[in-house]
Write a protein that holds these residues in place. Structure first.
Motif, short mmCIF file in Angstrom:
data_model
loop_
_atom_site.label_atom_id
_atom_site.label_comp_id
_atom_site.label_asym_id
_atom_site.label_seq_id
_atom_site.Cartn_x
_atom_site.Cartn_y
_atom_site.Cartn_z
N THR A 1 -5.34 51.24 61.49
CA THR A 1 -4.69 50.42 60.48
C THR A 1 -4.04 49.22 61.14
O THR A 1 -3.55 49.29 62.27
CB THR A 1 -3.64 51.22 59.70
OG1 THR A 1 -2.94 50.36 58.81
CG2 THR A 1 -2.64 51.90 60.64
N HIS B 1 -1.40 47.87 59.73
CA HIS B 1 -0.05 47.78 59.18
C HIS B 1 0.96 48.70 59.85
O HIS B 1 2.11 48.31 60.05
CB HIS B 1 -0.11 48.09 57.68
CG HIS B 1 -1.16 47.32 56.95
ND1 HIS B 1 -1.25 45.93 57.02
CD2 HIS B 1 -2.18 47.72 56.15
CE1 HIS B 1 -2.28 45.52 56.28
NE2 HIS B 1 -2.87 46.59 55.75
N GLN C 1 -2.19 54.15 54.36
CA GLN C 1 -2.18 52.70 54.52
C GLN C 1 -3.25 52.05 53.65
O GLN C 1 -4.28 52.65 53.35
CB GLN C 1 -2.40 52.32 55.99
CG GLN C 1 -1.35 52.88 56.93
CD GLN C 1 0.04 52.38 56.63
OE1 GLN C 1 0.26 51.16 56.60
NE2 GLN C 1 0.98 53.29 56.39
#
Length: 440
Positions: free
Chosen positions: A136, A138, A214
């Motif tokens: 991910t 993030h 996410q």
């Protein structure tokens, strides 16, 4: 419904799949587990049909290598050995399916099931036990050997993630996989940690408070809690009578374990036993390898090769461990303060999460020395804040229901459309993957 489960890894990686197989069998389904040979006894005790896809010798050969437990080198060695079971898992599916369209359930490292799904058809559920399996931009995991500060911009975080793939994982794992795929006339895989996700269903077996889903996870992902499965690892149901007597004979002990496969742990266990003696605490050591207990700690220390963590941690004062996901999950469920000394792989990420959640301490660097560990244990055992956070996470755990929910998802996937086998499939090049693994 025919369910073929493929699970590769250590005890904490495989037991959840035995638990799921046992529940699916209870529901009346036909279930077979393919896993390393050391897990055959546990699988058969649970009523599962079993096929070994990695021999006991090969399993020992991989995990007895000391360099496996060094953060960066260990990751490369693990991913280089990953295709070892590729041929056998493919053959397992090809033989057991016999023209049917089974539901394949695969652990993160059982990539042979992903390959068989593409070539032979059926259904596929990929089950990830750790956030490390997801990429991910993030909220990144902490990679071993690639510490990623949480304040880094997302673009740099992604570059670190992709860099780990390009430098460490893909160069050692993809040549063998793509050699087989080329012979099967399948497209080459460019990024292993993207490809290993099922296009039908991906299950994250850890709760949102440990790692939230996410936006850039695969769209077909669902998330449940940690699975409770330690009860499937022992030779007998429940706690051994001698261990039960020790637990009842005094104050709650500090439990110490550094995993089921790590070798050369003598110094780690010695430091932990001495530290418990220094602070006047009883100690329960869980180790398959022999442990030498000093005379001064003999009366207050019990050594066992295995015990169901779900049972013993409820009666423990704290847990000292390596950060394996199964061990970490059982500590959360029991509310035991944790001292985590990570060794390799996803253990650094788990240690960081334990510390962020306030449920214990992460010994970040340096040897596991008795005085340092004794000081950490004093903090963990006396901190009202750690006790409060442990109680909160325990209240949030739903492990007893997680395996059942996973089985619900497997059954639901079987109802959907199955992938059709590839027409005019070339013969599978058995042995090709192993040649690349061993450099033959």
């Amino acid at each position: 419904m025919q369910v073929l489960i493929a699970a590769i890894g250590t005890t904490g990686d495989v037991l959840p799949f035995i638990a799921a197989g046992a529940e699916l069998r209870r529901r009346g389904h036909e279930v077979t587990l393919a896993a390393p040979a050391p897990f055959e006894a546990a699988a058969r005790r649970s009523g599962l049909d079993f096929e070994a896809v990695i021999s006991a010798y090969e399993y020992e050969l991989v995990f007895s290598d000391p360099s496996l437990w060094r953060p960066l080198i260990g990751a490369r060695r693990m991913f280089k050995a990953l295709p070892l079971g590729l041929d056998r898992i493919y053959g397992f599916v090809e033989k057991r399916a016999e023209g049917r369209r089974p539901v394949l359930v695969a652990s993160t490292l059982a990539i042979g099931a992903r390959l068989a799904f593409e070539a032979l058809g059926g259904h596929l559920v990929t089950v990830h036990l750790s956030p490390m399996a997801f990429q991910t931009r993030h909220d990144p995991v902490r990679l071993p050997g690639f510490p990623t500060p949480r304040w880094l911009p997302e673009k740099l975080v992604w570059k670190v993630q992709i860099g780990a793939d390009r430098l460490v994982i893909d160069p050692v794992a993809l040549p063998s996989l793509n050699a087989v795929r080329e012979r099967l006339e399948l497209k080459r895989v460019k990024r292993l940690r993207h490809w290993w996700n099922s296009p039908q269903k991906v299950v994250a077996m850890f709760p949102p408070w440990f790692q939230a889903a996410q936006a850039d996870w695969p769209a077909q992902s669902v998330q449940f809690d940690f699975p409770a499965a330690s009860q499937f690892g022992g030779e007998t149901q429940g706690v051994d009578p001698a261990l039960a007597a020790f637990l009842e004979a005094g104050d709650p002990p500090v439990v110490v374990t550094f995993g089921s496969t790590r070798r050369r742990t003598e110094a780690l266990y010695a430091a932990a036993v001495e530290a418990c003696a220094d602070i006047g605490r009883r100690c329960l050591v869980l180790s398959r390898a022999p442990v030498v207990v000093p005379a001064r700690a003999a009366a207050s220390t019990f050594v066992a090769p295995y015990a169901p963590l779900g049972a013993v941690l409820e009666r423990a004062a704290a847990l000292v461990h390596h950060g394996g996901v199964g061990t970490t999950a059982h500590a959360f469920a029991a509310g035991a303060p944790q001292i985590v000394a990570p060794l390799a792989f996803d253990q650094f990420d788990h240690a960081a999460r334990v510390a962020r959640l306030g449920c214990g301490l992460w010994l970040r660097s340096g040897p596991l020395e008795r005085r340092r560990l004794a000081a950490s244990l004093r903090v963990a055992l006396s901190s009202p804040e750690i006790a409060r956070r442990c109680a909160e996470t325990t209240a949030a755990c739903e492990g007893a229901d997680a395996v059942s929910r996973l089985c619900d998802e497997i059954e639901a996937t079987a109802v959907g459309p199955a992938r059709k086998p590839r027409p005019r499939l070339p013969p599978y090049p058995y042995g090709l993957a192993a040649q690349h693994v061993f450099g033959a």
